[in-house]
Design a protein around this motif. Structure first.
Motif, PDB file in Angstrom:
ATOM      1  N   VAL A 166       2.543   5.914  -7.447  1.00 36.11           N
ATOM      2  CA  VAL A 166       1.549   6.680  -8.204  1.00 36.11           C
ATOM      3  C   VAL A 166       1.770   8.178  -8.015  1.00 36.11           C
ATOM      4  O   VAL A 166       1.631   8.966  -8.960  1.00 36.11           O
ATOM      5  CB  VAL A 166       0.124   6.256  -7.791  1.00 36.11           C
ATOM      6  CG1 VAL A 166      -0.914   7.218  -8.359  1.00 36.11           C
ATOM      7  CG2 VAL A 166      -0.159   4.835  -8.262  1.00 36.11           C
ATOM      8  N   ALA A 167       2.146   8.589  -6.805  1.00 32.68           N
ATOM      9  CA  ALA A 167       2.438  10.004  -6.561  1.00 32.68           C
ATOM     10  C   ALA A 167       3.631  10.464  -7.389  1.00 32.68           C
ATOM     11  O   ALA A 167       3.630  11.568  -7.951  1.00 32.68           O
ATOM     12  CB  ALA A 167       2.701  10.239  -5.074  1.00 32.68           C
ATOM     13  N   GLN A 225       0.825  -1.206   0.000  1.00 31.39           N
ATOM     14  CA  GLN A 225       0.000   0.000   0.000  1.00 31.39           C
ATOM     15  C   GLN A 225       0.856   1.251   0.000  1.00 31.39           C
ATOM     16  O   GLN A 225       0.631   2.177  -0.799  1.00 31.39           O
ATOM     17  CB  GLN A 225      -0.935   0.013   1.216  1.00 31.39           C
ATOM     18  CG  GLN A 225      -1.836   1.254   1.237  1.00 31.39           C
ATOM     19  CD  GLN A 225      -2.787   1.259   2.425  1.00 31.39           C
ATOM     20  OE1 GLN A 225      -2.617   0.516   3.377  1.00 31.39           O
ATOM     21  NE2 GLN A 225      -3.794   2.114   2.384  1.00 31.39           N
ATOM     22  N   LEU A 226       1.850   1.302   0.870  1.00 29.67           N
ATOM     23  CA  LEU A 226       2.732   2.464   0.931  1.00 29.67           C
ATOM     24  C   LEU A 226       3.540   2.609  -0.351  1.00 29.67           C
ATOM     25  O   LEU A 226       3.654   3.710  -0.908  1.00 29.67           O
ATOM     26  CB  LEU A 226       3.675   2.344   2.129  1.00 29.67           C
ATOM     27  CG  LEU A 226       4.726   3.460   2.270  1.00 29.67           C
ATOM     28  CD1 LEU A 226       4.050   4.808   2.465  1.00 29.67           C
ATOM     29  CD2 LEU A 226       5.673   3.158   3.427  1.00 29.67           C
ATOM     30  N   THR A 271       1.258   3.806  -3.251  1.00 31.16           N
ATOM     31  CA  THR A 271       0.891   5.212  -3.076  1.00 31.16           C
ATOM     32  C   THR A 271       2.045   6.110  -3.478  1.00 31.16           C
ATOM     33  O   THR A 271       1.860   7.118  -4.180  1.00 31.16           O
ATOM     34  CB  THR A 271       0.490   5.478  -1.619  1.00 31.16           C
ATOM     35  OG1 THR A 271      -0.626   4.655  -1.283  1.00 31.16           O
ATOM     36  CG2 THR A 271       0.103   6.939  -1.415  1.00 31.16           C
ATOM     37  N   ARG A 272       3.250   5.743  -3.061  1.00 26.72           N
ATOM     38  CA  ARG A 272       4.427   6.542  -3.413  1.00 26.72           C
ATOM     39  C   ARG A 272       4.707   6.482  -4.904  1.00 26.72           C
ATOM     40  O   ARG A 272       5.085   7.481  -5.527  1.00 26.72           O
ATOM     41  CB  ARG A 272       5.643   6.051  -2.629  1.00 26.72           C
ATOM     42  CG  ARG A 272       5.607   6.379  -1.138  1.00 26.72           C
ATOM     43  CD  ARG A 272       6.735   5.692  -0.393  1.00 26.72           C
ATOM     44  NE  ARG A 272       8.041   6.008  -0.972  1.00 26.72           N
ATOM     45  CZ  ARG A 272       9.147   5.324  -0.701  1.00 26.72           C
ATOM     46  NH1 ARG A 272       9.105   4.289   0.124  1.00 26.72           N
ATOM     47  NH2 ARG A 272      10.294   5.681  -1.253  1.00 26.72           N
TER      48      ARG A 272
END
Length: 265
Positions: A253-254, A246-247, A250-251
């Motif tokens: 895609v950011a 998950q982390l 998220t990183r």
């Protein structure tokens, strides 16, 4: 539909062209601008698609589809202006290039779209947004051109396109990386490389098809595979931990979203 001009016939542009012809678009109504055409594009040119025509030999253009790399567009873009009149539909599939940037170079009524590489097998997903001067008829034309390579979703807010690029435009690479690393982990666990690679590929392909066909959410499908205290639960405890997938996702895609915004500058 009138004449369609395709600028850029690489992997994505070529996939779109093949999709149009497969769906019955008359090859004689398609013009391709590509300085380095592949053998496949040359074959299509022999079947009626016109390759690298002069603007004065085309007449009215119903749609100009720009499938160049953003960096190439900055150099080659001005040469496309003669193909687009003030009311010509211009469909851009260039990552990070804004509607305003494309309109400034090419003119016309711009639709910004982001497809992805499963377009090569007709299973892409494209998100599109139109400029304010794109009417319903031109939007329908853009939709038909894009649906030749898969499904299409429309948004009204162009600012969403950077995140779209990060999730679905770049997303296939994340899936392929998962296949790589799953196979590598299998080898580390003792499997022969050839078997580990096949298991990883077929597992991802089959799971993707199951997800495609099922009405259940990804979370529910995951839970259906996971028995309490079992092997899958042990693996997911690692993947879903504080520093897990998950982390990382998220990183990732950011980071891709930020890069998409940078490409527009």
């Amino acid at each position: 539909m009138g004449t369609v001009v395709l600028a850029g016939a690489g992997k994505m542009g070529g996939a779109m062209l093949s999709g149009w012809l497969a769906q019955g678009l008359d090859a004689r109504r398609v013009m391709v601008i590509e300085p380095h055409p592949s053998d496949e594009i040359r074959v299509l040119a022999g079947a009626g698609v016109r390759l690298n025509p002069s603007p004065k030999d085309i007449g009215d253009v119903a749609a100009l589809v720009v499938a160049l790399k953003p960096q190439a567009f900055r150099e080659a873009g001005p040469a496309l202006k003669p193909f687009a009149g003030p009311a010509t539909l211009v469909v851009s599939i260039m990552a990070g290039m804004t509607i305003a940037s494309v309109a400034e170079v090419c003119g016309g009524n711009v639709v910004r779209a982001m497809p992805n590489t499963p377009a090569a097998i007709g299973r892409g997903i494209t998100v599109a947004v139109g400029a304010n001067n794109v009417g319903s008829a031109q939007r329908a034309t853009a939709d038909a051109l894009l649906r030749a390579i898969g499904s299409v979703e429309w948004v009204e807010d162009e600012s969403l396109m950077d995140a779209v690029t990060a999730v679905s435009g770049s997303g296939p690479a994340y899936v392929f990386l998962l296949a790589e690393e799953l196979a590598r982990a299998g080898v580390a666990a003792g499997l022969p490389e050839e078997l580990a690679t096949k298991l990883a590929r077929e597992t991802l392909a089959g799971s993707g098809e199951l997800l495609h066909r099922s009405d259940l959410s990804a979370a529910t499908l995951r839970q259906n595979v996971t028995s309490p205290g079992g092997t899958t639960a042990a693996a997911l405890e690692v993947l879903m931990g504080a520093d897990g997938l998950q982390l990382l996702m998220t990183r990732a895609v950011a980071a891709a979203t930020r890069r998409s915004k940078e490409l527009a500058k």
